[in-house]
Design a protein around this motif. Structure first.
Motif, PDB file in Angstrom:
ATOM      1  N   THR A  92      55.585 -39.677 -37.662  1.00  0.00           N
ATOM      2  CA  THR A  92      54.342 -40.013 -36.970  1.00  0.00           C
ATOM      3  C   THR A  92      54.586 -40.925 -35.779  1.00  0.00           C
ATOM      4  O   THR A  92      54.091 -40.653 -34.684  1.00  0.00           O
ATOM      5  N   ILE A  93      55.338 -41.978 -35.981  1.00  0.00           N
ATOM      6  CA  ILE A  93      55.544 -42.947 -34.906  1.00  0.00           C
ATOM      7  C   ILE A  93      56.718 -42.548 -34.010  1.00  0.00           C
ATOM      8  O   ILE A  93      56.554 -42.405 -32.802  1.00  0.00           O
ATOM      9  N   LEU A  94      57.894 -42.337 -34.583  1.00  0.00           N
ATOM     10  CA  LEU A  94      59.065 -42.030 -33.749  1.00  0.00           C
ATOM     11  C   LEU A  94      59.000 -40.650 -33.107  1.00  0.00           C
ATOM     12  O   LEU A  94      59.301 -40.501 -31.926  1.00  0.00           O
ATOM     13  N   ALA A  95      58.606 -39.630 -33.884  1.00  0.00           N
ATOM     14  CA  ALA A  95      58.552 -38.277 -33.320  1.00  0.00           C
ATOM     15  C   ALA A  95      57.527 -38.190 -32.196  1.00  0.00           C
ATOM     16  O   ALA A  95      57.683 -37.394 -31.263  1.00  0.00           O
ATOM     17  N   GLY A  96      56.507 -39.025 -32.249  1.00  0.00           N
ATOM     18  CA  GLY A  96      55.510 -39.043 -31.185  1.00  0.00           C
ATOM     19  C   GLY A  96      56.069 -39.537 -29.861  1.00  0.00           C
ATOM     20  O   GLY A  96      55.486 -39.311 -28.805  1.00  0.00           O
ATOM     21  N   GLN A  97      57.215 -40.205 -29.908  1.00  0.00           N
ATOM     22  CA  GLN A  97      57.845 -40.733 -28.690  1.00  0.00           C
ATOM     23  C   GLN A  97      58.788 -39.725 -28.034  1.00  0.00           C
ATOM     24  O   GLN A  97      59.390 -40.044 -27.012  1.00  0.00           O
ATOM     25  N   LEU A  98      58.956 -38.546 -28.622  1.00  0.00           N
ATOM     26  CA  LEU A  98      59.966 -37.608 -28.125  1.00  0.00           C
ATOM     27  C   LEU A  98      59.771 -37.239 -26.658  1.00  0.00           C
ATOM     28  O   LEU A  98      60.739 -37.099 -25.914  1.00  0.00           O
ATOM     29  N   GLY A  99      58.514 -37.084 -26.243  1.00  0.00           N
ATOM     30  CA  GLY A  99      58.252 -36.763 -24.835  1.00  0.00           C
ATOM     31  C   GLY A  99      58.738 -37.863 -23.911  1.00  0.00           C
ATOM     32  O   GLY A  99      59.392 -37.596 -22.892  1.00  0.00           O
ATOM     33  N   ILE A 100      58.432 -39.086 -24.262  1.00  0.00           N
ATOM     34  CA  ILE A 100      58.855 -40.228 -23.447  1.00  0.00           C
ATOM     35  C   ILE A 100      60.376 -40.372 -23.471  1.00  0.00           C
ATOM     36  O   ILE A 100      61.012 -40.563 -22.437  1.00  0.00           O
ATOM     37  N   LEU A 101      60.975 -40.246 -24.680  1.00  0.00           N
ATOM     38  CA  LEU A 101      62.436 -40.345 -24.789  1.00  0.00           C
ATOM     39  C   LEU A 101      63.131 -39.231 -24.007  1.00  0.00           C
ATOM     40  O   LEU A 101      64.139 -39.468 -23.342  1.00  0.00           O
ATOM     41  N   ALA A 102      62.585 -38.020 -24.080  1.00  0.00           N
ATOM     42  CA  ALA A 102      63.166 -36.894 -23.334  1.00  0.00           C
ATOM     43  C   ALA A 102      63.113 -37.165 -21.834  1.00  0.00           C
ATOM     44  O   ALA A 102      64.088 -36.903 -21.109  1.00  0.00           O
ATOM     45  N   ASN A 103      61.984 -37.693 -21.359  1.00  0.00           N
ATOM     46  CA  ASN A 103      61.867 -38.032 -19.929  1.00  0.00           C
ATOM     47  C   ASN A 103      62.922 -39.043 -19.516  1.00  0.00           C
ATOM     48  O   ASN A 103      63.551 -38.895 -18.461  1.00  0.00           O
ATOM     49  N   ILE A 104      63.110 -40.062 -20.325  1.00  0.00           N
ATOM     50  CA  ILE A 104      64.096 -41.103 -20.000  1.00  0.00           C
ATOM     51  C   ILE A 104      65.499 -40.514 -19.945  1.00  0.00           C
ATOM     52  O   ILE A 104      66.259 -40.749 -18.996  1.00  0.00           O
ATOM     53  N   ILE A 105      65.840 -39.715 -20.967  1.00  0.00           N
ATOM     54  CA  ILE A 105      67.189 -39.117 -21.034  1.00  0.00           C
ATOM     55  C   ILE A 105      67.427 -38.162 -19.857  1.00  0.00           C
ATOM     56  O   ILE A 105      68.470 -38.216 -19.189  1.00  0.00           O
ATOM     57  N   ILE A 106      66.461 -37.288 -19.579  1.00  0.00           N
ATOM     58  CA  ILE A 106      66.615 -36.308 -18.487  1.00  0.00           C
ATOM     59  C   ILE A 106      66.709 -37.007 -17.140  1.00  0.00           C
ATOM     60  O   ILE A 106      67.565 -36.672 -16.309  1.00  0.00           O
ATOM     61  N   ARG A 107      65.845 -37.981 -16.916  1.00  0.00           N
ATOM     62  CA  ARG A 107      65.886 -38.697 -15.630  1.00  0.00           C
ATOM     63  C   ARG A 107      67.187 -39.478 -15.470  1.00  0.00           C
ATOM     64  O   ARG A 107      67.731 -39.569 -14.374  1.00  0.00           O
ATOM     65  N   TYR A 108      67.671 -40.040 -16.583  1.00  0.00           N
ATOM     66  CA  TYR A 108      68.899 -40.835 -16.527  1.00  0.00           C
ATOM     67  C   TYR A 108      70.111 -39.951 -16.225  1.00  0.00           C
ATOM     68  O   TYR A 108      70.922 -40.270 -15.349  1.00  0.00           O
ATOM     69  N   PHE A 109      70.236 -38.821 -16.947  1.00  0.00           N
ATOM     70  CA  PHE A 109      71.419 -37.977 -16.783  1.00  0.00           C
ATOM     71  C   PHE A 109      71.308 -36.977 -15.641  1.00  0.00           C
ATOM     72  O   PHE A 109      72.299 -36.661 -14.989  1.00  0.00           O
ATOM     73  N   SER A 110      70.111 -36.460 -15.389  1.00  0.00           N
ATOM     74  CA  SER A 110      69.968 -35.441 -14.340  1.00  0.00           C
ATOM     75  C   SER A 110      69.714 -36.028 -12.962  1.00  0.00           C
ATOM     76  O   SER A 110      70.113 -35.448 -11.957  1.00  0.00           O
ATOM     77  N   HIS A 111      69.008 -37.151 -12.905  1.00  0.00           N
ATOM     78  CA  HIS A 111      68.633 -37.714 -11.601  1.00  0.00           C
ATOM     79  C   HIS A 111      69.255 -39.080 -11.343  1.00  0.00           C
ATOM     80  O   HIS A 111      68.882 -39.753 -10.383  1.00  0.00           O
ATOM     81  N   SER A 112      70.181 -39.500 -12.205  1.00  0.00           N
ATOM     82  CA  SER A 112      70.861 -40.796 -12.081  1.00  0.00           C
ATOM     83  C   SER A 112      69.864 -41.951 -11.891  1.00  0.00           C
ATOM     84  O   SER A 112      70.092 -42.867 -11.104  1.00  0.00           O
ATOM     85  N   MET A 113      68.775 -41.863 -12.591  1.00  0.00           N
ATOM     86  CA  MET A 113      67.735 -42.890 -12.511  1.00  0.00           C
ATOM     87  C   MET A 113      68.000 -43.924 -13.598  1.00  0.00           C
ATOM     88  O   MET A 113      68.435 -43.575 -14.688  1.00  0.00           O
ATOM     89  N   SER A 114      67.730 -45.165 -13.306  1.00  0.00           N
ATOM     90  CA  SER A 114      67.929 -46.198 -14.325  1.00  0.00           C
ATOM     91  C   SER A 114      66.856 -46.054 -15.412  1.00  0.00           C
ATOM     92  O   SER A 114      65.801 -45.454 -15.191  1.00  0.00           O
ATOM     93  N   VAL A 115      67.134 -46.616 -16.585  1.00  0.00           N
ATOM     94  CA  VAL A 115      66.191 -46.545 -17.700  1.00  0.00           C
ATOM     95  C   VAL A 115      64.876 -47.221 -17.317  1.00  0.00           C
ATOM     96  O   VAL A 115      63.792 -46.715 -17.604  1.00  0.00           O
ATOM     97  N   SER A 116      64.968 -48.362 -16.617  1.00  0.00           N
ATOM     98  CA  SER A 116      63.742 -49.064 -16.213  1.00  0.00           C
ATOM     99  C   SER A 116      62.910 -48.224 -15.241  1.00  0.00           C
ATOM    100  O   SER A 116      61.677 -48.206 -15.329  1.00  0.00           O
ATOM    101  N   GLN A 117      63.550 -47.493 -14.321  1.00  0.00           N
ATOM    102  CA  GLN A 117      62.824 -46.608 -13.406  1.00  0.00           C
ATOM    103  C   GLN A 117      62.157 -45.465 -14.176  1.00  0.00           C
ATOM    104  O   GLN A 117      61.012 -45.108 -13.893  1.00  0.00           O
ATOM    105  N   ALA A 118      62.901 -44.904 -15.141  1.00  0.00           N
ATOM    106  CA  ALA A 118      62.356 -43.797 -15.941  1.00  0.00           C
ATOM    107  C   ALA A 118      61.141 -44.250 -16.752  1.00  0.00           C
ATOM    108  O   ALA A 118      60.123 -43.551 -16.819  1.00  0.00           O
ATOM    109  N   ILE A 119      61.244 -45.436 -17.348  1.00  0.00           N
ATOM    110  CA  ILE A 119      60.117 -45.979 -18.118  1.00  0.00           C
ATOM    111  C   ILE A 119      58.949 -46.272 -17.188  1.00  0.00           C
ATOM    112  O   ILE A 119      57.788 -46.001 -17.517  1.00  0.00           O
TER     113      ILE A 119
END
Length: 198
Positions: A29-56
């Motif tokens: 309920t709580i962690l799985a609900g964050q998957l969209g946000i976590l996926a955005n952070i991971i994709i932006r970090y690895f694909s666009h070389s964006m920092s975690v703070s920028q992604a958040i």
């Protein structure tokens, strides 16, 4: 002795009672609900070389945390209403009624703020280099509150189940004791002396 804060936080006792069940609920309920946000952070970090703070920051700017907060609060409200309606024993009524009212106002407030954020959303697709990345404090507050609401309603609904009857004493002694006594009295039959049961 009446201790309002103890009474309010007593539902959290169910977490200690069944840690595995709580862990499963929390993960899905709580962690799985964050998957969209976590996926955005991971994709932006690895694909666009964006920092975690920028992604958040981008998720914050687009209102992703509001979306999650609304989803958690809405998912808590349904079971609360269902439990309140189907439960034959009128137990924990004041906590359930107050919880329903708080969650409804929380949903309305979150929805209004989210709509305002969307209207005023950023048109830029990226974050300028050197930009001041500040987390949207009202959004983050509502996000944290939604997690608390989901957790609280889980505990409140669990404490009503037969598995946790031994935890009910603290609730009964405050406001459910009266309701329980009325129900018991209505079920008991008294003879009025002339052979008629009242």
């Amino acid at each position: 002795m009446y201790k309002p804060f103890t009474y309010i936080f007593d539902p959290f006792k169910v977490i200690k009672e069944n840690k595995l069940e709580f862990f499963i609920w929390f993960v899905f309920t709580i962690l799985a609900g964050q998957l969209g946000i976590l996926a955005n952070i991971i994709i932006r970090y690895f694909s666009h070389s964006m920092s975690v703070s920028q992604a958040i920051y981008l998720d914050s700017a687009s209102g992703s945390f509001y979306t999650y907060a609304i989803a958690v609060a809405a998912s808590a409200l349904g079971p609360l209403f269902a439990n309140f309606i189907k439960n034959k024993k009128p137990e924990f009524t004041s906590l359930k009624i107050v919880s329903i009212i708080i969650v409804m106002f929380f949903l309305i407030l979150s929805g209004i703020i989210y709509a305002a954020v969307q209207i005023k959303s950023l048109t830029a697709s990226g974050v300028p280099m050197g930009a001041n990345l500040t987390l949207d404090l009202p959004q983050f507050t509502i996000y944290v509150l939604s997690i608390f609401i989901g957790l609280y309603t889980y505990c409140l609904l669990k404490i009503s189940s037969p598995d946790y009857e031994h935890l009910e004493d603290s609730f009964y002694e405050i406001d459910d004791a009266t309701v329980r006594d009325v129900v018991k009295e209505s079920k008991s039959k008294n003879d009025d002396g002339s052979g008629i049961a009242i």
